[in-house]
Motif scaffolding. Structure first.
Motif, mmCIF file in Angstrom:
data_model
loop_
_atom_site.group_PDB
_atom_site.id
_atom_site.type_symbol
_atom_site.label_atom_id
_atom_site.label_comp_id
_atom_site.label_asym_id
_atom_site.label_seq_id
_atom_site.Cartn_x
_atom_site.Cartn_y
_atom_site.Cartn_z
ATOM 1 N N ILE A 159 64.423 122.716 -20.673
ATOM 2 C CA ILE A 159 63.287 122.625 -19.751
ATOM 3 C C ILE A 159 63.371 123.705 -18.673
ATOM 4 N N LYS A 160 64.613 124.009 -18.242
ATOM 5 C CA LYS A 160 64.791 124.903 -17.106
ATOM 6 C C LYS A 160 65.085 126.354 -17.500
ATOM 7 N N GLY A 161 65.274 126.616 -18.785
ATOM 8 C CA GLY A 161 65.431 127.991 -19.237
ATOM 9 C C GLY A 161 66.837 128.561 -19.164
ATOM 10 N N TYR A 162 67.850 127.753 -19.465
ATOM 11 C CA TYR A 162 69.234 128.244 -19.478
ATOM 12 C C TYR A 162 69.798 128.234 -20.893
ATOM 13 N N LYS A 163 70.835 129.036 -21.109
ATOM 14 C CA LYS A 163 71.596 128.983 -22.364
ATOM 15 C C LYS A 163 72.767 128.024 -22.155
ATOM 16 N N CYS A 164 73.341 127.553 -23.290
ATOM 17 C CA CYS A 164 74.470 126.621 -23.201
ATOM 18 C C CYS A 164 75.573 126.993 -24.186
ATOM 19 N N ILE A 165 76.818 126.924 -23.705
ATOM 20 C CA ILE A 165 77.991 127.019 -24.580
ATOM 21 C C ILE A 165 78.834 125.781 -24.295
ATOM 22 N N PHE A 166 79.066 124.989 -25.334
ATOM 23 C CA PHE A 166 79.838 123.765 -25.161
ATOM 24 C C PHE A 166 81.120 123.814 -25.982
ATOM 25 N N VAL A 167 82.206 123.421 -25.344
ATOM 26 C CA VAL A 167 83.515 123.373 -25.997
ATOM 27 C C VAL A 167 83.834 121.909 -26.269
ATOM 28 N N ILE A 168 84.158 121.592 -27.526
ATOM 29 C CA ILE A 168 84.328 120.204 -27.946
ATOM 30 C C ILE A 168 85.610 120.077 -28.753
ATOM 31 N N SER A 169 86.299 118.951 -28.653
ATOM 32 C CA SER A 169 87.548 118.782 -29.403
ATOM 33 C C SER A 169 87.242 118.326 -30.827
ATOM 34 N N ASP A 170 88.148 118.652 -31.739
ATOM 35 C CA ASP A 170 87.876 118.392 -33.160
ATOM 36 C C ASP A 170 87.944 116.914 -33.539
ATOM 37 N N LYS A 171 88.324 116.022 -32.602
ATOM 38 C CA LYS A 171 88.310 114.589 -32.933
ATOM 39 C C LYS A 171 86.907 113.990 -32.784
ATOM 40 N N GLN A 172 86.017 114.707 -32.110
ATOM 41 C CA GLN A 172 84.669 114.171 -31.909
ATOM 42 C C GLN A 172 83.908 114.166 -33.231
ATOM 43 N N SER A 173 82.952 113.270 -33.339
ATOM 44 C CA SER A 173 82.231 113.105 -34.596
ATOM 45 C C SER A 173 81.416 114.349 -34.934
ATOM 46 N N LYS A 174 81.254 114.585 -36.232
ATOM 47 C CA LYS A 174 80.447 115.715 -36.715
ATOM 48 C C LYS A 174 79.007 115.577 -36.224
ATOM 49 N N GLU A 175 78.534 114.316 -36.124
ATOM 50 C CA GLU A 175 77.160 114.104 -35.663
ATOM 51 C C GLU A 175 76.953 114.673 -34.264
ATOM 52 N N LYS A 176 77.954 114.494 -33.380
ATOM 53 C CA LYS A 176 77.824 115.024 -32.022
ATOM 54 C C LYS A 176 77.714 116.550 -32.043
ATOM 55 N N ARG B 122 75.065 128.302 -7.430
ATOM 56 C CA ARG B 122 76.087 128.476 -8.469
ATOM 57 C C ARG B 122 75.445 128.748 -9.828
ATOM 58 N N LEU B 123 74.268 128.178 -10.060
ATOM 59 C CA LEU B 123 73.535 128.393 -11.307
ATOM 60 C C LEU B 123 72.284 129.190 -10.996
ATOM 61 N N LYS B 124 72.237 130.399 -11.587
ATOM 62 C CA LYS B 124 71.128 131.325 -11.297
ATOM 63 C C LYS B 124 70.155 131.391 -12.469
ATOM 64 N N PRO B 125 68.914 131.828 -12.218
ATOM 65 C CA PRO B 125 67.914 131.912 -13.284
ATOM 66 C C PRO B 125 68.437 132.684 -14.497
ATOM 67 N N GLY B 126 68.150 132.143 -15.688
ATOM 68 C CA GLY B 126 68.570 132.802 -16.924
ATOM 69 C C GLY B 126 70.046 132.688 -17.224
ATOM 70 N N GLY B 127 70.773 131.874 -16.452
ATOM 71 C CA GLY B 127 72.221 131.773 -16.597
ATOM 72 C C GLY B 127 72.650 130.980 -17.827
ATOM 73 N N THR B 128 73.964 130.973 -18.043
ATOM 74 C CA THR B 128 74.559 130.235 -19.167
ATOM 75 C C THR B 128 75.405 129.086 -18.628
ATOM 76 N N ILE B 129 75.129 127.897 -19.116
ATOM 77 C CA ILE B 129 75.873 126.699 -18.720
ATOM 78 C C ILE B 129 77.041 126.527 -19.688
ATOM 79 N N ILE B 130 78.250 126.410 -19.152
ATOM 80 C CA ILE B 130 79.450 126.276 -19.976
ATOM 81 C C ILE B 130 80.177 124.994 -19.600
ATOM 82 N N GLU B 131 80.534 124.199 -20.609
ATOM 83 C CA GLU B 131 81.218 122.939 -20.316
ATOM 84 C C GLU B 131 82.057 122.468 -21.495
#
Length: 453
Positions: A85-102, A60-69
């Motif tokens: 460590i493994k060489g992937y890109k990441c796109i994370f979707v977060i709700s606006d109630k979460q802290s700015k630090e996160k 499901r996750l291939k080399p050079g892929g993008t992790i989305i969550e």
């Protein structure tokens, strides 16, 4: 030589620490499983790595892929460390109630962060569930993690967290207490522990605004129970597949205020700097104290690190704003202590009404005292200005003295809250407090409501 070949090899084997002060009302031995010792400072490192490795194994996750969550922050951190460590890109979707630090931390480790509104239905296309799913479908060579329904989430805790707790307590654990969000931690750990000893009781900590407790007790998914809440990391408005209700003996709900207050107590009384869900877990454990005896060994799980919340639960102004600080507020001076550093905004009698309107808009205020060379002589209130403007749009160019109302009453700084509140009426929306040395500040209805909430 003893060393880890990369940061991922440091995940797990976190310590159990006896709690002595915050749980003194509890007759049992209470041990905290402190997951901040993981490299990403949360328990989510465990399942993040497991989900990635399982996705790699089945293609499901291939080399050079993008992790989305979609993440409240901690899963994203765990995924990001593994991705580095493994060489992937990441796109994370977060709700606006979460802290700015996160959000800042996720960007610091190279992730792209998409922020979505909290107060929308999960099926709404703007929700972080919907946006993360859509990005997973639209992004080439990507893998949508879906931690809520991903079985590797719970499996990580069945393989790691459960065995660690069993070994560290020498099999003497009698109760496991943990906040419930995606359900992976409680379900995976509970499955392992109950296989070892079916008599072990597992308690889930829920929050008001979440559906878990009622669903567990009645089987009813009650949408009327869903409403916005401040507590981070626990509770849901959906039923994740990872929550195995058959393994959970019961739930207790904790308020936002109690969660925040006990998060601070853990730091001040135990010297353990942990996050918001830990405060919920401790208050929940105290609510369950009648279930424990002196011979019991209770393990409570601390999910993440306090550094994620320095702008929220560990910030006095943030706590005070929400009525979460149990402070003694008795005088006019107490009511304004959060903003005495800011100058009092005023307007002059000869200024134009348009200037007052601009000031109200810029500083998001509703009332402004009016001064002349001799002192306070009147006031401007947004309701009166709006009413006058609707009657005559030309008032914007009139001097303020033509439309101003009566001056706000002035009280000494030691005036009681009762004295101040009696002066605020439908006709008079604010009071000025004399702080001495020709320094004044304004007290509004909002300040009084905040103090008594």
């Amino acid at each position: 030589m003893k060393y880890a070949k990369n940061i991922l090899e440091t995940i797990g084997n976190t310590p159990l620490v006896q709690l002595n002060s915050v749980t003194k009302e509890v007759p049992a031995l209470v041990l905290a499983k402190v997951e901040t010792f993981n490299p990403g400072n949360s328990i989510k490192d465990r399942m993040a790595l497991k989900m990635i490795e399982d996705a790699e194994a089945d293609g499901r996750l291939k080399p050079g892929g993008t992790i989305i969550e979609g993440t409240s922050g901690n899963t994203g951190m765990g995924l990001a460390l593994a991705a580095i460590i493994k060489g992937y890109k990441c796109i994370f979707v977060i709700s606006d109630k979460q802290s700015k630090e996160k959000m800042d931390i996720l960007r610091a480790v190279g992730a792209e962060v998409v922020v979505c509104p909290t107060n929308v239905d999960p099926s709404d296309p703007r929700s972080y569930y919907s946006v993360s799913k859509r990005l997973g479908e639209e992004t080439p060579n990507s893998w949508y993690v879906n931690q809520y329904d991903n079985p590797s989430n719970a499996l990580a805790h069945y393989e790691q967290t459960g065995p660690e707790i069993w070994e560290q307590t020498d099999g003497k654990i009698t109760h496991f207490v943990v906040g419930v969000g995606t359900g992976g931690t409680i379900s995976g750990t509970a499955k392992y522990l109950k296989e070892k000893n079916p008599n072990i009781k597992v308690w889930g900590i829920d929050t008001y605004g979440s559906v878990f407790k009622k669903y567990h007790e009645t089987g009813v998914f009650d949408e009327n129970e869903i409403y916005p809440y401040i507590t981070e990391g626990i509770g849901e408005d959906i039923l994740p597949k990872n929550v195995d209700f058959s393994l959970i003996d019961g739930f207790t709900k904790v308020t936002d205020k109690d969660a925040a207050v006990y998060t601070r107590k853990i730091a001040k009384e135990e010297g353990i700097f942990v996050g918001n869900s830990a405060g919920s877990a401790i208050k929940g454990l105290l609510q369950l104290k009648e279930h424990f005896t002196k011979d019991d060994v209770v393990v409570v799980l601390f999910h993440d690190h306090g550094s994620r919340y320095v702008g929220k639960m560990f910030n006095d102004a943030w706590m005070r704003e929400r009525g979460f600080l149990d402070e003694k507020i008795t005088t006019a001076e107490d009511l304004i202590k959060d903003h005495t550093d800011k100058p009092l905004l005023t307007v002059q009698t000869e200024e134009l009404v348009s200037h007052a309107i601009e000031r109200m808009r810029a500083f998001k205020i509703s009332q402004i005292p009016v001064r002349d060379a001799n002192g306070f002589v009147g006031s401007i209130d947004e309701t009166d200005v709006l009413r006058s403007y609707l009657e005559d749009a030309n008032i914007a160019n009139l001097p303020i003295k033509k439309v101003m109302g009566a001056a706000f009453p002035i009280v000494p700084k030691n005036a009681s809250i009762e004295e101040v509140s009696k002066l605020i009426t439908k006709e008079n929306q604010a009071v000025l407090v004399d702080l001495g040395n020709d320094t004044y500040h304004i007290i509004t209805k909002h300040d009084i409501i905040s103090a008594i909430s």
